[in-house]
Design a protein around this motif. Structure first.
Motif, PDB file in Angstrom:
ATOM      1  N   LEU A  54       8.657  -0.493  -5.573  1.00 19.56           N
ATOM      2  CA  LEU A  54       8.030  -1.078  -4.402  1.00 19.56           C
ATOM      3  C   LEU A  54       6.993  -2.225  -5.007  1.00 19.56           C
ATOM      4  O   LEU A  54       7.063  -3.728  -4.648  1.00 19.56           O
ATOM      5  CB  LEU A  54       6.954  -0.337  -3.703  1.00 19.56           C
ATOM      6  CG  LEU A  54       6.897  -0.804  -2.361  1.00 19.56           C
ATOM      7  CD1 LEU A  54       7.964  -0.878  -1.487  1.00 19.56           C
ATOM      8  CD2 LEU A  54       5.849   0.191  -1.641  1.00 19.56           C
ATOM      9  N   MET A  81       9.769   0.749   8.034  1.00 22.10           N
ATOM     10  CA  MET A  81       8.760  -0.132   8.461  1.00 22.10           C
ATOM     11  C   MET A  81       7.661  -0.361   7.501  1.00 22.10           C
ATOM     12  O   MET A  81       6.904  -1.588   7.545  1.00 22.10           O
ATOM     13  CB  MET A  81       8.662  -0.111   9.762  1.00 22.10           C
ATOM     14  CG  MET A  81       9.612  -0.452  10.717  1.00 22.10           C
ATOM     15  SD  MET A  81       9.278  -0.371  12.195  1.00 22.10           S
ATOM     16  CE  MET A  81       9.882   1.097  12.682  1.00 22.10           C
ATOM     17  N   ASN A  82       7.003   0.466   6.929  1.00 18.49           N
ATOM     18  CA  ASN A  82       5.623   0.546   6.373  1.00 18.49           C
ATOM     19  C   ASN A  82       6.078   1.622   5.106  1.00 18.49           C
ATOM     20  O   ASN A  82       5.757   2.548   5.206  1.00 18.49           O
ATOM     21  CB  ASN A  82       4.477   1.077   7.159  1.00 18.49           C
ATOM     22  CG  ASN A  82       3.283   0.886   6.491  1.00 18.49           C
ATOM     23  OD1 ASN A  82       3.304   0.774   5.238  1.00 18.49           O
ATOM     24  ND2 ASN A  82       2.089   1.312   7.145  1.00 18.49           N
ATOM     25  N   SER A  83       6.170   0.932   4.018  1.00 17.44           N
ATOM     26  CA  SER A  83       6.634   1.872   2.904  1.00 17.44           C
ATOM     27  C   SER A  83       5.291   2.418   2.328  1.00 17.44           C
ATOM     28  O   SER A  83       5.555   3.318   1.536  1.00 17.44           O
ATOM     29  CB  SER A  83       7.134   0.910   1.800  1.00 17.44           C
ATOM     30  OG  SER A  83       6.389  -0.285   1.528  1.00 17.44           O
ATOM     31  N   PHE A  84       4.052   2.177   2.755  1.00 22.18           N
ATOM     32  CA  PHE A  84       2.861   2.778   2.362  1.00 22.18           C
ATOM     33  C   PHE A  84       2.429   3.896   3.232  1.00 22.18           C
ATOM     34  O   PHE A  84       1.288   4.290   3.172  1.00 22.18           O
ATOM     35  CB  PHE A  84       1.953   1.813   2.143  1.00 22.18           C
ATOM     36  CG  PHE A  84       1.948   0.781   1.153  1.00 22.18           C
ATOM     37  CD1 PHE A  84       2.488   1.424  -0.183  1.00 22.18           C
ATOM     38  CD2 PHE A  84       1.565  -0.571   1.030  1.00 22.18           C
ATOM     39  CE1 PHE A  84       2.560   0.171  -1.339  1.00 22.18           C
ATOM     40  CE2 PHE A  84       1.819  -1.297   0.109  1.00 22.18           C
ATOM     41  CZ  PHE A  84       2.439  -0.952  -1.033  1.00 22.18           C
ATOM     42  N   ARG A 124       2.013   6.971   4.480  1.00 25.46           N
ATOM     43  CA  ARG A 124       2.269   8.598   3.868  1.00 25.46           C
ATOM     44  C   ARG A 124       2.612   9.612   4.834  1.00 25.46           C
ATOM     45  O   ARG A 124       3.143  10.527   4.525  1.00 25.46           O
ATOM     46  CB  ARG A 124       1.125   8.633   2.779  1.00 25.46           C
ATOM     47  CG  ARG A 124       1.087   7.821   1.546  1.00 25.46           C
ATOM     48  CD  ARG A 124       0.207   8.100   0.440  1.00 25.46           C
ATOM     49  NE  ARG A 124       0.342   9.488  -0.245  1.00 25.46           N
ATOM     50  CZ  ARG A 124       0.996   9.276  -1.557  1.00 25.46           C
ATOM     51  NH1 ARG A 124       1.779   8.408  -1.732  1.00 25.46           N
ATOM     52  NH2 ARG A 124       1.383  10.550  -1.811  1.00 25.46           N
ATOM     53  N   ARG A 147       7.931  -7.749  17.884  1.00 24.43           N
ATOM     54  CA  ARG A 147       7.645  -8.032  16.594  1.00 24.43           C
ATOM     55  C   ARG A 147       9.108  -7.912  15.977  1.00 24.43           C
ATOM     56  O   ARG A 147       9.125  -8.218  14.546  1.00 24.43           O
ATOM     57  CB  ARG A 147       6.654  -7.327  16.065  1.00 24.43           C
ATOM     58  CG  ARG A 147       6.710  -5.803  16.214  1.00 24.43           C
ATOM     59  CD  ARG A 147       5.901  -5.041  15.280  1.00 24.43           C
ATOM     60  NE  ARG A 147       6.822  -4.642  13.751  1.00 24.43           N
ATOM     61  CZ  ARG A 147       6.568  -4.086  12.960  1.00 24.43           C
ATOM     62  NH1 ARG A 147       5.123  -3.667  12.922  1.00 24.43           N
ATOM     63  NH2 ARG A 147       7.129  -3.741  11.798  1.00 24.43           N
ATOM     64  N   TYR A 204       3.000   3.916  -7.952  1.00 22.98           N
ATOM     65  CA  TYR A 204       3.532   2.628  -7.251  1.00 22.98           C
ATOM     66  C   TYR A 204       3.999   1.778  -8.494  1.00 22.98           C
ATOM     67  O   TYR A 204       4.538   0.784  -8.180  1.00 22.98           O
ATOM     68  CB  TYR A 204       2.622   2.107  -6.303  1.00 22.98           C
ATOM     69  CG  TYR A 204       2.238   3.119  -5.399  1.00 22.98           C
ATOM     70  CD1 TYR A 204       2.957   3.069  -4.119  1.00 22.98           C
ATOM     71  CD2 TYR A 204       1.085   3.898  -5.467  1.00 22.98           C
ATOM     72  CE1 TYR A 204       2.701   3.768  -3.027  1.00 22.98           C
ATOM     73  CE2 TYR A 204       0.940   4.668  -4.330  1.00 22.98           C
ATOM     74  CZ  TYR A 204       1.442   4.815  -3.078  1.00 22.98           C
ATOM     75  OH  TYR A 204       1.253   5.386  -1.930  1.00 22.98           O
ATOM     76  N   MET A 235      -7.186   2.672   0.766  1.00 17.44           N
ATOM     77  CA  MET A 235      -6.089   2.816  -0.261  1.00 17.44           C
ATOM     78  C   MET A 235      -5.075   1.697   0.303  1.00 17.44           C
ATOM     79  O   MET A 235      -4.508   1.111  -0.617  1.00 17.44           O
ATOM     80  CB  MET A 235      -5.654   4.195  -0.469  1.00 17.44           C
ATOM     81  CG  MET A 235      -4.641   4.191  -1.803  1.00 17.44           C
ATOM     82  SD  MET A 235      -5.381   3.580  -3.092  1.00 17.44           S
ATOM     83  CE  MET A 235      -6.508   4.840  -3.591  1.00 17.44           C
ATOM     84  N   ASN A 281       4.051  -4.666   7.922  1.00 21.49           N
ATOM     85  CA  ASN A 281       3.480  -3.501   8.958  1.00 21.49           C
ATOM     86  C   ASN A 281       2.340  -3.285   9.491  1.00 21.49           C
ATOM     87  O   ASN A 281       2.122  -2.602   9.999  1.00 21.49           O
ATOM     88  CB  ASN A 281       3.621  -2.285   7.798  1.00 21.49           C
ATOM     89  CG  ASN A 281       2.446  -2.559   6.629  1.00 21.49           C
ATOM     90  OD1 ASN A 281       1.545  -2.597   6.871  1.00 21.49           O
ATOM     91  ND2 ASN A 281       2.939  -2.314   5.230  1.00 21.49           N
ATOM     92  N   PHE A 303      -5.825   8.304   3.016  1.00 22.69           N
ATOM     93  CA  PHE A 303      -4.584   7.933   3.133  1.00 22.69           C
ATOM     94  C   PHE A 303      -3.558   8.867   3.653  1.00 22.69           C
ATOM     95  O   PHE A 303      -2.571   8.261   4.116  1.00 22.69           O
ATOM     96  CB  PHE A 303      -4.234   7.040   1.912  1.00 22.69           C
ATOM     97  CG  PHE A 303      -3.431   5.670   2.171  1.00 22.69           C
ATOM     98  CD1 PHE A 303      -3.541   4.905   3.007  1.00 22.69           C
ATOM     99  CD2 PHE A 303      -2.514   5.481   0.991  1.00 22.69           C
ATOM    100  CE1 PHE A 303      -2.421   3.960   3.348  1.00 22.69           C
ATOM    101  CE2 PHE A 303      -1.431   4.603   1.169  1.00 22.69           C
ATOM    102  CZ  PHE A 303      -1.600   3.749   2.309  1.00 22.69           C
TER     103      PHE A 303
END
Lengths: 393, 484
Positions: free
Chosen positions: B249, A198-201, A203, B229, B275, B355, B222, A101
């Motif tokens: 989050l 835009m995408n907090s995940f 990495r 978009r 998280y 993940m 996302n 990830f």
């Protein structure tokens, strides 16, 4: 027979995957995308041919430094596309999932159904890339320009992607990498921050924010971002190196050494680890040792490049022109192509200070060639040299 | 004959997809009751008749896929039934299996004079009955005797199916849409807003939430793709009563985690802690239930790394479903099955997963439909009417619906529209068809979906005659256009 425009890599270091029937499975797309089975890191580095690599499946038993290098290679050479990469592994442990990830890899498939998954992915890639105005196509083309160090193409394609970067995190990330490659670290940072918003995940964007903060002279903030990421995963070797570099920048050398040791225990990528060791020697003021070690390095990233430039400037300002030129010559050999013009410009300035106008003009000419055109700072130095030359005459 | 389903598991697969209809004609009702119950348990739809007259009426109404009749019945025999069906252009396709309980020469000679689909002599043995049934069904291409193969029909060229929905805002990084259907997590849907000022986009990786008025579909922002978009990012935020601060989050939630491997739990626990998700280990399924009961309302969701598909697994799921709704958190189950269909109660996560997918699923599970409804009332936003479109191929049509091929499983009961003039004319403008079942295609990431386009109780024979005529007219039109 025509060579397909695109290439898909099946990375299988252990040669463990059962390939029976794959040709039949892949047949519907085989005229448009070529599949290459890669069984070693050497084969991977040789896989750039006339076909553009656009997708990859990696057979993984356990996450290893080799796998990390493969994913890093794909991110550098192709881009950060969660939909274009897949790990083949029946039962990955959470740590392997997290380490994948870190490179933006989100897709996994089992050894039973991997062929279906790979073909479906290849079809999706082909569908996306059939539209030359698609974000994915523009990202890949921008990355190609970065890899070939074509400054004009980078600038032009980066502009072409700026609108997409407003709504697409992958586009924002690719744009950040392009801006970083031409030394525009502040704008690169903004682009990475946009990708993260835009995408907090995402990495890879978070890691790059940390790196950009460091490159733009904000080591404290870089440490804050990178340390927070360590909470979820403390086995990402590249981040350990970034943290080591950030602590060096802060002057906290014991902490930097700690992170270097941790990176070493994770079998950190050779080139980046070596770079960090050189940076540590520079921070420890062991210049001759650092200079010697540079010879073992094939390529330097932007952080070491800026450090070597700064060292050259210090020598030059102190009147040690020979030392300055030694540094610039070594730096020129290892910094990425798109950043070499900066080294040439600094070398020209050093020669100008040393009143060696002829060599200075040669460096300026090389700088112009590397940049792809003239630019205001270069013109200014050129005018100054010509004026002084005329004065002397 | 169609070649879309092949292999040893063909009958099993078709039986999963299609509920075959059987009419049983017996001389006395009590003789048919046990057979009726046996076949019903096997998944057939069974109609019992005890006279030729009654059977005639049921056959005309139901257009069964098979008739099982005794050789001699109260008002006639199997030959009369055979001749009657042979004289009917529509019904003559129905195969008839004849049961001859008495092994007497007279009965055997009687039925031997016609071309029946098969015979069963003597007492009914379940094993031989099943094998005869499967043989007859396979001979009918596995589908209905009225099945028309349309897999290469021109209407399949660029065919899409649509489902109506309404995008009502965003919540914790998810687009929130209201609709009447549940969408599988692997689905990619083209979203076409009714208002042209919003550009089409592709929504992916959905999860579903059942509310009192319908179903909420949540799509991670996302994962939305498409040039236009931007409007998605500008959707009004639905404020939940438990909205987390922006830096948290996931919002400090507790997740019950069941797994036989504690080490895996420890690794996940360490990652999710970063998280703001607190993972609590349940070493057994029973412990999982008791942990939920002990902390009513505190649990964000429960994750089971596996749930066996045997009696104990089913019993556990039933017990879980019995938990009061205010106590019962959403359930995520890791599964290696490609056929598991997520619903708003149980979300299946196909293992192995990445993940990102795991985190997105956990995050989505923290959103409660009641909170969404309240939050929507507060915003007062009217929403944007949209159509969700997916590519499809209609493999065949029959007396009550048909089978189509799509790239993800579709939940039973989902309504959709065919985007083709032929179907709009034939079925009626804006007439939805409904999914009955779906089944994965062996060796491909495709699913076959059985749909019903005929209203319950309506005449199948009238519908089928109309269908045949409409298809003939379509073929003639195409030929005329071709020759012109």
């Amino acid at each position: 027979m025509n060579v397909p425009e695109f290439k898909y890599l099946l990375v299988d270091f252990d040669k463990s995957i059962e390939m029976d029937g794959f040709t039949d499975h892949f047949q519907p797309v085989s005229d448009r995308i070529q599949i290459d089975r890669i069984c070693s890191l050497e084969e991977l580095s040789e896989s750039k041919t006339s076909s553009v690599v656009v997708g990859m499946a990696v057979v993984m038993r356990q996450f290893s430094s080799e796998i990390s290098e493969v994913l890093s290679w794909f991110q550098r050479n192709v881009g950060c596309f969660p939909d274009y990469q897949i790990m083949i592994c029946d039962d990955p442990d959470p740590s392997a999932m997290m380490n994948s990830f870190e490179f933006g890899v989100e897709q996994f498939t089992g050894t039973e159904e991997w062929m279906e998954a790979v073909v479906q992915m290849a079809e999706k890639i082909l569908k996306d890339l059939s539209d030359k105005n698609s974000t994915a196509y523009k990202c890949i083309m921008l990355n190609q320009a970065v890899q070939s160090a074509n400054r004009n193409a980078i600038t032009e394609r980066e502009k072409g992607l700026s609108e997409d970067a407003g709504y697409d995190p992958i586009a924002a990330f690719s744009r950040g990498k392009a801006l970083e490659s031409i030394g525009n670290f502040e704008e690169a940072l903004k682009s990475y921050e946009g990708a993260e918003a835009m995408n907090s995940f995402f990495r890879p964007a978070q890691n790059s924010i940390g790196e950009s903060l460091l490159l733009s002279g904000q080591p404290d903030k870089a440490i804050e971002v990178l340390s927070r990421m360590e909470g979820a995963n403390s086995s990402h070797a590249d981040r350990k190196l970034l943290l080591a570099n950030a602590f060096m920048e802060k002057g906290d050398l014991p902490k930097a050494r700690e992170y270097l040791e941790e990176a070493k225990s994770l079998n950190a990528d050779g080139s980046r680890a070596l770079e960090s060791r050189i940076l540590l020697l520079l921070a420890e003021k062991k210049i001759p040792d650092a200079v010697r070690m540079i010879d073992s390095l094939k390529e330097a990233g932007p952080h070491l490049a800026s450090k070597l430039n700064a060292l050259g400037v210090r020598f030059s300002q102190a009147g040690k022109f020979k030392n300055a030129l030694t540094i610039y010559n070594k730096a020129h050999k290892i910094v990425r192509k798109e950043l070499r013009y900066k080294v040439s410009l600094n070398a020209a300035l050093a020669c100008h200070r040393a009143r060696n106008f002829t060599v200075a003009m040669k460096f300026l000419s090389r700088c112009e060639q590397e940049y792809g055109s003239s630019f205001p700072k270069l013109d200014k130095i050129k005018r100054a040299i010509i004026a002084e030359k005329n004065k002397e005459a | 004959m169609t070649n879309i389903i092949t292999g040893a598991n063909m009958t099993e697969m078709i039986n999963t997809l299609i509920k075959h209809t059987i009419v049983i004609l017996v001389s006395r009702r009590e003789k048919g009751i046990s057979l009726d119950s046996f076949l019903s348990n096997m998944g057939f739809q069974v109609f019992l008749a005890e006279s030729l007259y009654e059977a005639g009426k049921v056959i005309e109404q139901e257009m069964p896929h098979l008739v099982i009749t005794e050789a001699i019945v109260s008002d006639g025999n199997a030959v009369i039934l055979y001749d009657k069906l042979q004289n009917n252009e529509i019904l003559k396709k129905i195969p008839i299996l004849v049961h001859i309980p008495r092994k007497v020469r007279q009965d055997v000679e009687l039925v031997a004079s016609r071309r029946f689909a098969g015979f069963i002599l003597g007492a009914l043995d379940p094993k031989s009955l099943v094998s005869k049934l499967n043989a007859v069904i396979e001979e009918q291409s596995g589908f209905s005797p009225y099945y028309i193969d349309t897999s290469s029909h021109p209407f399949n060229h660029d065919l899409t199916v649509s489902m109506n929905g309404k995008v009502v805002g965003q919540c914790r990084g998810m687009v929130v849409s209201e609709s009447g259907f549940e969408i599988h997590s692997t689905a990619s849907l083209l979203c076409l807003p009714g208002d042209k000022k919003y550009s089409p986009v592709v929504f992916r990786a959905p999860t579903n939430l059942r509310s009192s008025s319908g179903i909420f579909n949540l799509f991670p922002i996302n994962k939305v793709v498409g040039k236009g978009r931007l409007w998605v990012s500008h959707l009004p935020e639905i404020n939940l009563t438990s909205n987390p601060p922006p830096d948290q989050l996931m919002g400090n939630k507790t997740v019950i985690y069941f797994d036989s491997m504690e080490d895996r739990f420890k690794q996940f626990s360490h990652i999710l802690k970063a998280y703001n998700v607190d993972l609590v280990y349940a070493p057994s399924l029973n412990r999982c239930i008791s942990l939920i009961r002990q902390r009513p309302g505190e649990i964000g969701c429960a994750y089971l790394h596996e749930l066996t598909n045997d009696a104990s697994g089913i019993a556990w799921k039933n017990e879980y479903m019995k938990l009061p709704s205010e106590v019962k958190p959403p359930l995520i189950i890791g599964t290696s099955s490609m056929n598991a269909k997520s619903t708003s109660d149980v979300r299946f996560l196909k293992r192995p997963f990445g993940m990102g997918q795991f985190l997105e699923n956990i995050k989505a599970a923290f959103i409660r439909s009641g909170e969404l409804t309240k939050g929507m009332e507060k915003t007062g936003y009217q929403g944007i009417s949209v159509q969700y479109k997916v590519s499809a191929r209609i493999l065949g049509l029959d007396e009550s619906g048909g089978i189509m091929e799509v790239s993800f499983p579709v939940a039973a009961g989902s309504p959709f529209l065919f985007d083709h003039k032929f179907f709009r004319t034939f079925l009626g403008e804006d007439t939805a068809v409904y999914v009955e079942s779906s089944q994965k295609v062996d060796g491909q990431l495709l699913w076959h979906v059985r749909f019903r386009s005929l209203e319950q109780g309506a005449s199948k024979s009238r519908y089928w005659s109309r269908l045949v005529k409409a298809l003939e007219e379509l073929a003639e039109d195409a030929e005329l256009r071709h020759s012109a």
